[in-house]
Design a protein around this motif. Structure first.
Motif, PDB file in Angstrom:
ATOM      1  N   ILE A 120       0.843  -1.193   0.000  1.00  0.00           N
ATOM      2  CA  ILE A 120       0.000   0.000   0.000  1.00  0.00           C
ATOM      3  C   ILE A 120       0.879   1.243   0.000  1.00  0.00           C
ATOM      4  O   ILE A 120       2.046   1.184   0.396  1.00  0.00           O
ATOM      5  N   GLN A 154      -1.478   5.543   3.097  1.00  0.00           N
ATOM      6  CA  GLN A 154      -2.409   4.524   3.579  1.00  0.00           C
ATOM      7  C   GLN A 154      -1.755   3.674   4.665  1.00  0.00           C
ATOM      8  O   GLN A 154      -2.396   3.293   5.647  1.00  0.00           O
ATOM      9  N   LYS A 209      -1.947   5.100   8.046  1.00  0.00           N
ATOM     10  CA  LYS A 209      -3.247   4.908   8.686  1.00  0.00           C
ATOM     11  C   LYS A 209      -3.366   3.508   9.278  1.00  0.00           C
ATOM     12  O   LYS A 209      -3.918   3.331  10.365  1.00  0.00           O
ATOM     13  N   VAL A 210      -2.824   2.534   8.556  1.00  0.00           N
ATOM     14  CA  VAL A 210      -2.860   1.160   9.061  1.00  0.00           C
ATOM     15  C   VAL A 210      -1.941   1.035  10.288  1.00  0.00           C
ATOM     16  O   VAL A 210      -2.311   0.412  11.293  1.00  0.00           O
ATOM     17  N   ARG A 256      -5.049  -7.813   5.065  1.00  0.00           N
ATOM     18  CA  ARG A 256      -6.194  -7.262   4.335  1.00  0.00           C
ATOM     19  C   ARG A 256      -7.192  -8.392   4.083  1.00  0.00           C
ATOM     20  O   ARG A 256      -6.819  -9.448   3.580  1.00  0.00           O
TER      21      ARG A 256
END
Lengths: 203, 147
Positions: free
Chosen positions: A38, A42, A45-46, A176
């Motif tokens: 990613i 992003q 954020k993870v 994911r």
């Protein structure tokens, strides 16, 4: 001519019935050859979401250990805390008067925490940070390590009986996944905590 | 051109036509997010300001709630559940959008979410969207995001 028509229809059928995406219940891990890392924004954020799970755990541990928590409430919080862990995860427990670090299954650890023979228990986690960033593994999952410091205080009445500060390393697995809710596919990141290892215990 | 070759060519052209239609559809859905979507009434996602403020008020209340006050907690939970189709109504936590797809944290139920707020002593989310049932009175899905 009939054979050729059937042959063409077969291709049309196959074309329209081949799914573009994994089916329900199949995680992206089954399709890891298509996984791409990613982008950095992003991933931040993870990272942050995964770190929040550790902070949640620290609050759950404080509630479970607290003698003022009713038994039923402590059990409810144990259930929530267990949901954070990958199956089979263990936690290391140390003390200043023993060299040996004992390993307990997470559930057993929480049960022991609830049963500690102090009048009052205070547990606080601080300096929580990644010591190994989340990195993608060949199967498409992400693995990282977070270190925390745990301050433990056990009191009888108002007297402090035992106190230590333990440095612990926690493995984090992030994957994911896809789930189905009300007929629609939902992409989500599943965070699970792994083993918690004691790396240092001091007064 | 013999009849056999002519028919085969027609079949191939039909296949190419179908393929090009599907490809253009895929490309269109990838590149155009702003175009109005056709949605059924049951799919309409609303954020009524009054409802949003009320529920976010409850979220803050749970974050400050006394951990020992079990009865008070249960009473307030019952009040919140009045807004939802059930205590198991899903709560989604939006993380980011990528290529037109939304990515979330692991969903929980509204019941678990209220416990979470109280246990962790924080209300870090705002309401982004809610989906109502056919009667437009009960929430069947709620989407949150970090403030």
């Amino acid at each position: 001519m009939t054979y050729k028509a059937l042959f063409c229809l077969y291709f049309v059928f196959v074309f329209f019935t081949t799914p573009d995406k994994p089916c329900i219940g199949q995680s992206s891990a089954d399709y890891f050859e298509e996984e791409e890392p990613i982008d950095p924004e992003q991933k931040l954020k993870v990272d942050s979401m995964a770190m929040e799970k550790i902070r949640d755990l620290s609050k759950y541990i404080a509630i479970i250990g607290s003698k003022s928590t009713p038994f039923s409430e402590a059990n409810r919080v144990v259930s929530r805390a267990l949901e954070l862990f990958a199956e089979g995860s263990v936690i290391g427990v140390s003390s200043l008067d023993k060299e040996e670090v004992k390993q307990y299954e997470i559930k057993k650890y929480f049960e022991r925490l609830m049963a500690l023979s102090y009048d009052k228990v205070k547990i606080q986690w601080f300096d929580i940070q990644y010591i190994s960033d989340l990195e993608m593994t060949p199967d498409g999952k992400y693995v990282g390590v977070v270190t925390i410091y745990q301050k433990f205080e056990g009191l009888q009445g108002d007297a402090l009986i035992y106190k230590d500060v333990t440095k612990k390393d926690i493995t984090i697995y992030v994957e994911r996944k896809i789930m189905q809710v009300e007929g629609t596919h939902v992409n989500f990141w599943d965070v699970l905590l792994g083993d918690i290892v004691v790396s240092e215990t001091v007064l | 051109m013999s009849l056999f070759t002519y028919r085969t060519a027609v079949y191939i052209l039909v296949l190419l036509f179908i393929f090009s239609c599907k490809s253009s559809q895929t490309a269109k859905s990838d590149e155009v997010d702003e175009e109005p979507q056709v949605i059924r009434s049951s799919d309409i996602i609303l954020v009524d300001k009054e409802l949003k403020d009320t529920l976010e008020g409850y979220f803050k209340l749970f974050a400050k709630m006394d951990l020992a006050d079990i009865e008070g907690r249960d009473a307030k939970m019952a009040e919140v559940f009045e807004y939802f189709s059930s205590p198991d109504t899903p709560v989604f936590f939006a993380l980011y959008n990528s290529d037109g797809e939304k990515y979330y944290d692991k969903p929980v139920t509204i019941s678990k979410y209220l416990h979470y707020l109280r246990d962790t002593r924080q209300a870090p989310h705002i309401i982004q969207a809610v989906k109502l049932d056919e009667s437009q009175t009960k929430i069947t899905k709620i989407e949150l995001a970090v403030k």
